[in-house]
Design a protein around this motif. Sequence first.
Motif, PDB file in Angstrom:
ATOM      1  N   GLY A  33       1.126  -0.706   0.053  1.00  0.00           N
ATOM      2  CA  GLY A  33      -0.223   0.133  -0.157  1.00  0.00           C
ATOM      3  C   GLY A  33       0.632   1.501  -0.227  1.00  0.00           C
ATOM      4  O   GLY A  33       0.576   2.281  -0.092  1.00  0.00           O
ATOM      5  N   GLY A  34       2.170   1.663   0.255  1.00  0.00           N
ATOM      6  CA  GLY A  34       2.722   2.397  -0.248  1.00  0.00           C
ATOM      7  C   GLY A  34       4.208   1.948   0.443  1.00  0.00           C
ATOM      8  O   GLY A  34       4.906   0.694   0.119  1.00  0.00           O
ATOM      9  N   ILE A  35       5.194   2.267  -0.128  1.00  0.00           N
ATOM     10  CA  ILE A  35       6.335   2.688   0.138  1.00  0.00           C
ATOM     11  C   ILE A  35       7.539   3.513   1.182  1.00  0.00           C
ATOM     12  O   ILE A  35       6.693   4.251   1.952  1.00  0.00           O
ATOM     13  CB  ILE A  35       7.376   3.134  -0.996  1.00  0.00           C
ATOM     14  CG1 ILE A  35       6.505   2.437  -1.994  1.00  0.00           C
ATOM     15  CG2 ILE A  35       8.579   3.299  -1.187  1.00  0.00           C
ATOM     16  CD1 ILE A  35       6.901   3.048  -3.848  1.00  0.00           C
ATOM     17  N   GLU A  36       8.034   2.904   2.352  1.00  0.00           N
ATOM     18  CA  GLU A  36       8.562   3.594   3.449  1.00  0.00           C
ATOM     19  C   GLU A  36       9.935   4.151   2.979  1.00  0.00           C
ATOM     20  O   GLU A  36      10.807   3.069   2.143  1.00  0.00           O
ATOM     21  CB  GLU A  36       8.832   2.803   4.368  1.00  0.00           C
ATOM     22  CG  GLU A  36       9.065   3.083   5.476  1.00  0.00           C
ATOM     23  CD  GLU A  36       9.152   2.738   6.660  1.00  0.00           C
ATOM     24  OE1 GLU A  36       9.102   2.703   7.899  1.00  0.00           O
ATOM     25  OE2 GLU A  36       8.974   0.718   6.292  1.00  0.00           O
ATOM     26  N   PRO A  42      21.631  14.025   8.860  1.00  0.00           N
ATOM     27  CA  PRO A  42      22.724  15.173   6.989  1.00  0.00           C
ATOM     28  C   PRO A  42      24.195  14.777   7.995  1.00  0.00           C
ATOM     29  O   PRO A  42      25.077  14.990   7.001  1.00  0.00           O
ATOM     30  CB  PRO A  42      21.597  16.778   6.629  1.00  0.00           C
ATOM     31  CG  PRO A  42      20.798  16.479   8.051  1.00  0.00           C
ATOM     32  CD  PRO A  42      20.571  15.333   8.595  1.00  0.00           C
ATOM     33  N   GLU A  43      24.311  14.816   8.811  1.00  0.00           N
ATOM     34  CA  GLU A  43      26.088  15.415   9.292  1.00  0.00           C
ATOM     35  C   GLU A  43      26.421  14.249  10.008  1.00  0.00           C
ATOM     36  O   GLU A  43      27.347  14.016   9.259  1.00  0.00           O
ATOM     37  CB  GLU A  43      25.933  16.492  10.933  1.00  0.00           C
ATOM     38  CG  GLU A  43      25.343  17.818  10.224  1.00  0.00           C
ATOM     39  CD  GLU A  43      25.632  18.874  11.323  1.00  0.00           C
ATOM     40  OE1 GLU A  43      26.017  18.037  12.234  1.00  0.00           O
ATOM     41  OE2 GLU A  43      24.960  19.880  10.990  1.00  0.00           O
ATOM     42  N   THR A  44      25.937  13.537  10.588  1.00  0.00           N
ATOM     43  CA  THR A  44      25.818  11.898  11.622  1.00  0.00           C
ATOM     44  C   THR A  44      26.359  10.450   9.595  1.00  0.00           C
ATOM     45  O   THR A  44      26.786   9.261  10.537  1.00  0.00           O
ATOM     46  CB  THR A  44      25.727  11.662  12.528  1.00  0.00           C
ATOM     47  OG1 THR A  44      24.502  12.198  12.964  1.00  0.00           O
ATOM     48  CG2 THR A  44      26.070  13.353  13.890  1.00  0.00           C
ATOM     49  N   GLY A  45      24.888  10.743   9.401  1.00  0.00           N
ATOM     50  CA  GLY A  45      24.333   9.549   8.247  1.00  0.00           C
ATOM     51  C   GLY A  45      23.611   8.643   9.345  1.00  0.00           C
ATOM     52  O   GLY A  45      23.236   7.654   9.167  1.00  0.00           O
ATOM     53  N   GLU A  46      23.371   8.241  10.748  1.00  0.00           N
ATOM     54  CA  GLU A  46      22.622   8.076  11.723  1.00  0.00           C
ATOM     55  C   GLU A  46      21.169   8.404  11.256  1.00  0.00           C
ATOM     56  O   GLU A  46      21.152   8.935  11.095  1.00  0.00           O
ATOM     57  CB  GLU A  46      22.890   8.520  13.499  1.00  0.00           C
ATOM     58  CG  GLU A  46      24.302   7.334  13.747  1.00  0.00           C
ATOM     59  CD  GLU A  46      24.284   6.808  13.669  1.00  0.00           C
ATOM     60  OE1 GLU A  46      24.047   6.307  14.490  1.00  0.00           O
ATOM     61  OE2 GLU A  46      26.116   6.696  13.367  1.00  0.00           O
ATOM     62  N   TYR A  47      20.856   6.407  11.119  1.00  0.00           N
ATOM     63  CA  TYR A  47      19.006   6.697  10.961  1.00  0.00           C
ATOM     64  C   TYR A  47      18.241   8.080  11.584  1.00  0.00           C
ATOM     65  O   TYR A  47      18.406   8.214  13.183  1.00  0.00           O
ATOM     66  CB  TYR A  47      18.594   5.153  11.709  1.00  0.00           C
ATOM     67  CG  TYR A  47      17.396   4.599  11.398  1.00  0.00           C
ATOM     68  CD1 TYR A  47      16.622   4.740   9.662  1.00  0.00           C
ATOM     69  CD2 TYR A  47      16.862   5.449  12.703  1.00  0.00           C
ATOM     70  CE1 TYR A  47      15.395   4.817   9.826  1.00  0.00           C
ATOM     71  CE2 TYR A  47      15.668   4.925  12.505  1.00  0.00           C
ATOM     72  CZ  TYR A  47      14.301   4.956  10.979  1.00  0.00           C
ATOM     73  OH  TYR A  47      13.107   4.526  10.876  1.00  0.00           O
ATOM     74  N   ASP A  48      17.383   8.245  11.292  1.00  0.00           N
ATOM     75  CA  ASP A  48      16.646   9.798  11.651  1.00  0.00           C
ATOM     76  C   ASP A  48      15.201   9.664  11.548  1.00  0.00           C
ATOM     77  O   ASP A  48      14.785  10.546  12.213  1.00  0.00           O
ATOM     78  CB  ASP A  48      17.155  10.985  10.709  1.00  0.00           C
ATOM     79  CG  ASP A  48      16.986  12.073  11.684  1.00  0.00           C
ATOM     80  OD1 ASP A  48      17.226  11.788  12.889  1.00  0.00           O
ATOM     81  OD2 ASP A  48      16.589  13.673  11.721  1.00  0.00           O
ATOM     82  N   GLY A  49      15.253   8.347  10.748  1.00  0.00           N
ATOM     83  CA  GLY A  49      13.468   8.140  11.062  1.00  0.00           C
ATOM     84  C   GLY A  49      13.339   7.716   9.374  1.00  0.00           C
ATOM     85  O   GLY A  49      14.006   7.459   8.633  1.00  0.00           O
ATOM     86  N   SER A  50      12.198   7.927   9.426  1.00  0.00           N
ATOM     87  CA  SER A  50      11.109   7.301   8.026  1.00  0.00           C
ATOM     88  C   SER A  50      10.079   8.314   7.300  1.00  0.00           C
ATOM     89  O   SER A  50      10.304   8.890   8.114  1.00  0.00           O
ATOM     90  CB  SER A  50      10.659   5.623   7.815  1.00  0.00           C
ATOM     91  OG  SER A  50      10.093   5.528   8.898  1.00  0.00           O
TER      92      SER A  50
END
Length: 93
Positions: A33-36, A42-50
């Motif tokens: 039903g959708g695409i995540e 932007p600075e650390t490259g760590e996961y920040d959400g979706s």
Amino acid sequence: MLRLRLQRATWPRNALILTDTPNPDCRTCGGYGGIEHEYGHPETGEYDGSDWEPCHCWDETRRWTLLPLPDRPKWLRRHRTPTDPWASNEPPF
């Protein structure tokens, strides 16, 4: 083409609803039903959400209330108190 199913809704009131489902043969979303889209900081490259992008094969706002369900009677509701035997925090053995 509509692919309908029954669901139980709990908000704002208990009810049976008829709702549309995503196309299981959709090549874009694979039937989800959708695409995540996951993104990083932007600075650390760590996961920040979706972010969730809905697919064209499904309209999640397409739903109809069929039957409002009554609330549970008060005499069926259970209220746990600290004196109840099943509310103890001691091990059972």
